[in-house]
Design a protein around this motif. Structure first.
Motif, mmCIF file in Angstrom:
data_model
loop_
_atom_site.group_PDB
_atom_site.id
_atom_site.type_symbol
_atom_site.label_atom_id
_atom_site.label_comp_id
_atom_site.label_asym_id
_atom_site.label_seq_id
_atom_site.Cartn_x
_atom_site.Cartn_y
_atom_site.Cartn_z
ATOM 1 N N PRO A 262 47.803 34.574 36.994
ATOM 2 C CA PRO A 262 49.253 34.470 37.202
ATOM 3 C C PRO A 262 49.638 35.088 38.534
ATOM 4 O O PRO A 262 49.003 36.047 39.001
ATOM 5 N N GLU A 263 50.671 34.563 39.155
ATOM 6 C CA GLU A 263 51.021 34.944 40.520
ATOM 7 C C GLU A 263 51.212 36.449 40.678
ATOM 8 O O GLU A 263 50.744 37.044 41.654
ATOM 9 N N ARG A 264 51.879 37.080 39.722
ATOM 10 C CA ARG A 264 52.135 38.512 39.845
ATOM 11 C C ARG A 264 50.827 39.302 39.832
ATOM 12 O O ARG A 264 50.677 40.280 40.565
ATOM 13 N N GLU A 265 49.876 38.880 39.005
ATOM 14 C CA GLU A 265 48.602 39.581 38.938
ATOM 15 C C GLU A 265 47.781 39.350 40.197
ATOM 16 O O GLU A 265 47.048 40.230 40.637
ATOM 17 N N GLN A 266 47.912 38.179 40.801
ATOM 18 C CA GLN A 266 47.258 37.950 42.088
ATOM 19 C C GLN A 266 47.787 38.923 43.131
ATOM 20 O O GLN A 266 47.025 39.464 43.946
ATOM 21 N N HIS A 267 49.101 39.139 43.104
ATOM 22 C CA HIS A 267 49.702 40.067 44.056
ATOM 23 C C HIS A 267 49.153 41.481 43.853
ATOM 24 O O HIS A 267 48.865 42.184 44.827
ATOM 25 N N VAL A 268 49.035 41.902 42.595
ATOM 26 C CA VAL A 268 48.517 43.237 42.303
ATOM 27 C C VAL A 268 47.101 43.380 42.847
ATOM 28 O O VAL A 268 46.762 44.368 43.512
ATOM 29 N N MET A 269 46.249 42.392 42.580
ATOM 30 C CA MET A 269 44.863 42.451 43.029
ATOM 31 C C MET A 269 44.788 42.499 44.554
ATOM 32 O O MET A 269 44.008 43.257 45.134
ATOM 33 N N SER A 270 45.599 41.692 45.214
ATOM 34 C CA SER A 270 45.580 41.647 46.672
ATOM 35 C C SER A 270 46.053 42.964 47.266
ATOM 36 O O SER A 270 45.417 43.513 48.181
ATOM 37 N N MET A 271 47.155 43.495 46.749
ATOM 38 C CA MET A 271 47.679 44.750 47.288
ATOM 39 C C MET A 271 46.698 45.897 47.059
ATOM 40 O O MET A 271 46.516 46.752 47.926
ATOM 41 N N TYR A 272 46.056 45.895 45.895
ATOM 42 C CA TYR A 272 45.173 47.007 45.562
ATOM 43 C C TYR A 272 43.859 46.949 46.320
ATOM 44 O O TYR A 272 43.415 47.933 46.907
ATOM 45 N N TYR A 273 43.213 45.774 46.325
ATOM 46 C CA TYR A 273 41.865 45.677 46.888
ATOM 47 C C TYR A 273 41.838 45.271 48.352
ATOM 48 O O TYR A 273 40.949 45.666 49.094
ATOM 49 N N GLU A 274 42.796 44.464 48.773
ATOM 50 C CA GLU A 274 42.796 44.023 50.168
ATOM 51 C C GLU A 274 43.530 45.003 51.064
ATOM 52 O O GLU A 274 43.075 45.316 52.164
ATOM 53 N N HIS A 275 44.663 45.494 50.579
ATOM 54 C CA HIS A 275 45.503 46.336 51.424
ATOM 55 C C HIS A 275 45.399 47.818 51.094
ATOM 56 O O HIS A 275 46.078 48.639 51.721
ATOM 57 N N ASP A 276 44.552 48.177 50.113
ATOM 58 C CA ASP A 276 44.322 49.580 49.749
ATOM 59 C C ASP A 276 45.618 50.315 49.419
ATOM 60 O O ASP A 276 45.768 51.505 49.735
ATOM 61 N N MET A 277 46.550 49.624 48.803
ATOM 62 C CA MET A 277 47.794 50.265 48.381
ATOM 63 C C MET A 277 47.562 51.008 47.077
ATOM 64 O O MET A 277 46.789 50.561 46.232
ATOM 65 N N ASN A 278 48.227 52.152 46.905
ATOM 66 C CA ASN A 278 48.079 52.877 45.656
ATOM 67 C C ASN A 278 49.074 52.360 44.624
ATOM 68 O O ASN A 278 49.927 51.508 44.922
ATOM 69 N N GLN B 123 44.773 43.921 32.791
ATOM 70 C CA GLN B 123 44.841 42.559 32.266
ATOM 71 C C GLN B 123 44.197 41.565 33.222
ATOM 72 O O GLN B 123 43.509 40.629 32.796
ATOM 73 N N SER B 124 44.383 41.768 34.516
ATOM 74 C CA SER B 124 43.759 40.885 35.512
ATOM 75 C C SER B 124 42.243 40.921 35.390
ATOM 76 O O SER B 124 41.578 39.878 35.435
ATOM 77 N N ILE B 125 41.693 42.128 35.242
ATOM 78 C CA ILE B 125 40.248 42.259 35.127
ATOM 79 C C ILE B 125 39.748 41.594 33.856
ATOM 80 O O ILE B 125 38.704 40.932 33.851
ATOM 81 N N ALA B 126 40.493 41.743 32.772
ATOM 82 C CA ALA B 126 40.101 41.088 31.519
ATOM 83 C C ALA B 126 40.077 39.573 31.691
ATOM 84 O O ALA B 126 39.170 38.891 31.207
ATOM 85 N N ARG B 127 41.069 39.048 32.390
ATOM 86 C CA ARG B 127 41.096 37.592 32.635
ATOM 87 C C ARG B 127 39.889 37.153 33.459
ATOM 88 O O ARG B 127 39.258 36.128 33.174
ATOM 89 N N LEU B 128 39.577 37.920 34.508
ATOM 90 C CA LEU B 128 38.457 37.554 35.371
ATOM 91 C C LEU B 128 37.139 37.582 34.603
ATOM 92 O O LEU B 128 36.319 36.674 34.714
ATOM 93 N N ARG B 129 36.949 38.637 33.813
ATOM 94 C CA ARG B 129 35.703 38.753 33.079
ATOM 95 C C ARG B 129 35.596 37.652 32.028
ATOM 96 O O ARG B 129 34.502 37.121 31.788
ATOM 97 N N ALA B 130 36.708 37.320 31.411
ATOM 98 C CA ALA B 130 36.684 36.241 30.414
ATOM 99 C C ALA B 130 36.316 34.913 31.089
ATOM 100 O O ALA B 130 35.538 34.124 30.553
ATOM 101 N N LYS B 131 36.868 34.692 32.263
ATOM 102 C CA LYS B 131 36.590 33.437 32.985
ATOM 103 C C LYS B 131 35.134 33.370 33.417
ATOM 104 O O LYS B 131 34.474 32.323 33.305
ATOM 105 N N LEU B 132 34.590 34.486 33.890
ATOM 106 C CA LEU B 132 33.231 34.496 34.408
ATOM 107 C C LEU B 132 32.188 34.458 33.292
ATOM 108 O O LEU B 132 31.000 34.235 33.562
ATOM 109 N N ARG B 133 32.608 34.679 32.063
ATOM 110 C CA ARG B 133 31.688 34.519 30.939
ATOM 111 C C ARG B 133 31.193 33.081 30.832
ATOM 112 O O ARG B 133 30.141 32.801 30.264
#
Length: 239
Positions: free
Chosen positions: A190-206, A227-237
């Motif tokens: 979902p778009e909001r979770e993409q934003h969280v992942m990008s801000m956290y891992y790409e931009h090193d925002m706290n 929740q984002s990580i759970a979605r990713l792990r479920a998809k990669l299964r």
């Protein structure tokens, strides 16, 4: 043995790069349970920094800060593994969320909503969100253990991939498949979770900075991250 001058130079370098240790520790602590103390991460991170100072070779063609960051993060991860910091119950909850997400994606053909995941797990939405907070930390090794490739890489997805490329063609092929699968999975968040992942891992925002951007609480950012990580792990299964 170090000369007095060499020891002083080493001490100067430790002081110079200690803020890097603190930054990495505070970034990592956000993904860990409350039982983990940031001071413990800083202590082992300083050991990693000392090792980096001993082993760094300018001829390797990488900046010292990039090299040191990998050593510092690695020392912190090693300490966390040895300390058995995540309870078995929390690991089971993380897996239960992943399986619920996987079942719903198979049935719905799209990423499920939070309310749908909660219903699938026979929980209220509030209880499900509390569960997301409880499992914070189970995803740490999943992402951080797959290390960064350096600051010269543009996309934060490269931080999810192995740091050392293998010469074995089958390993290279497997890495390429992993990359494609992970890119596809993140693009389907979902778009909001993409934003969280990008801000956290790409931009090193706290968490506080991300919360301010999204207009939510820090605890809500933690929930979205888990929740984002759970979605990713479920998809990669599936791969």
């Amino acid at each position: 043995m170090y000369t007095a001058k060499g020891t002083l130079e080493r001490d100067d370098q430790l002081r110079k790069y200690s803020p890097l240790v603190h930054r990495l520790a505070h970034h990592m602590i956000a993904k860990l349970p409350a039982s983990v103390e940031v001071d413990d991460l800083i202590q082992v991170g300083m050991i990693g920094l000392t090792e980096a100072l001993s082993r760094f070779e300018p001829s390797q063609g990488v900046q010292f800060e990039t090299f040191a960051s990998q050593r510092i993060r690695g020392a912190m991860l090693d300490e966390l593994r040895e300390g058995d910091w995540m309870s078995r119950g929390s690991r089971k909850l993380q897996k239960d969320i992943e399986l619920a997400v996987h079942r719903l994606e198979q049935r719905l053909g799209r990423p499920p909503k939070e309310t749908e995941i909660a219903q699938e797990m026979d929980m209220s939405l509030a209880d499900y969100q509390q569960t997301l907070a409880r499992v914070r930390g189970t995803q740490l090794v999943y992402l951080e253990d797959m290390g960064g490739r350096g600051e010269d890489e543009d996309h934060f997805l490269d931080r999810f991939l192995p740091a050392d490329a293998e010469d074995d063609p089958s390993a290279v092929l497997g890495d390429q498949r992993m990359r494609r699968s992970l890119v596809e999975a993140i693009n389907k968040l979902p778009e909001r979770e993409q934003h969280v992942m990008s801000m956290y891992y790409e931009h090193d925002m706290n968490l506080k900075e991300i919360a301010a951007v999204l207009g939510v609480t820090e605890s809500r950012v933690c929930q979205l991250h888990s929740q984002s990580i759970a979605r990713l792990r479920a998809k990669l299964r599936e791969h």
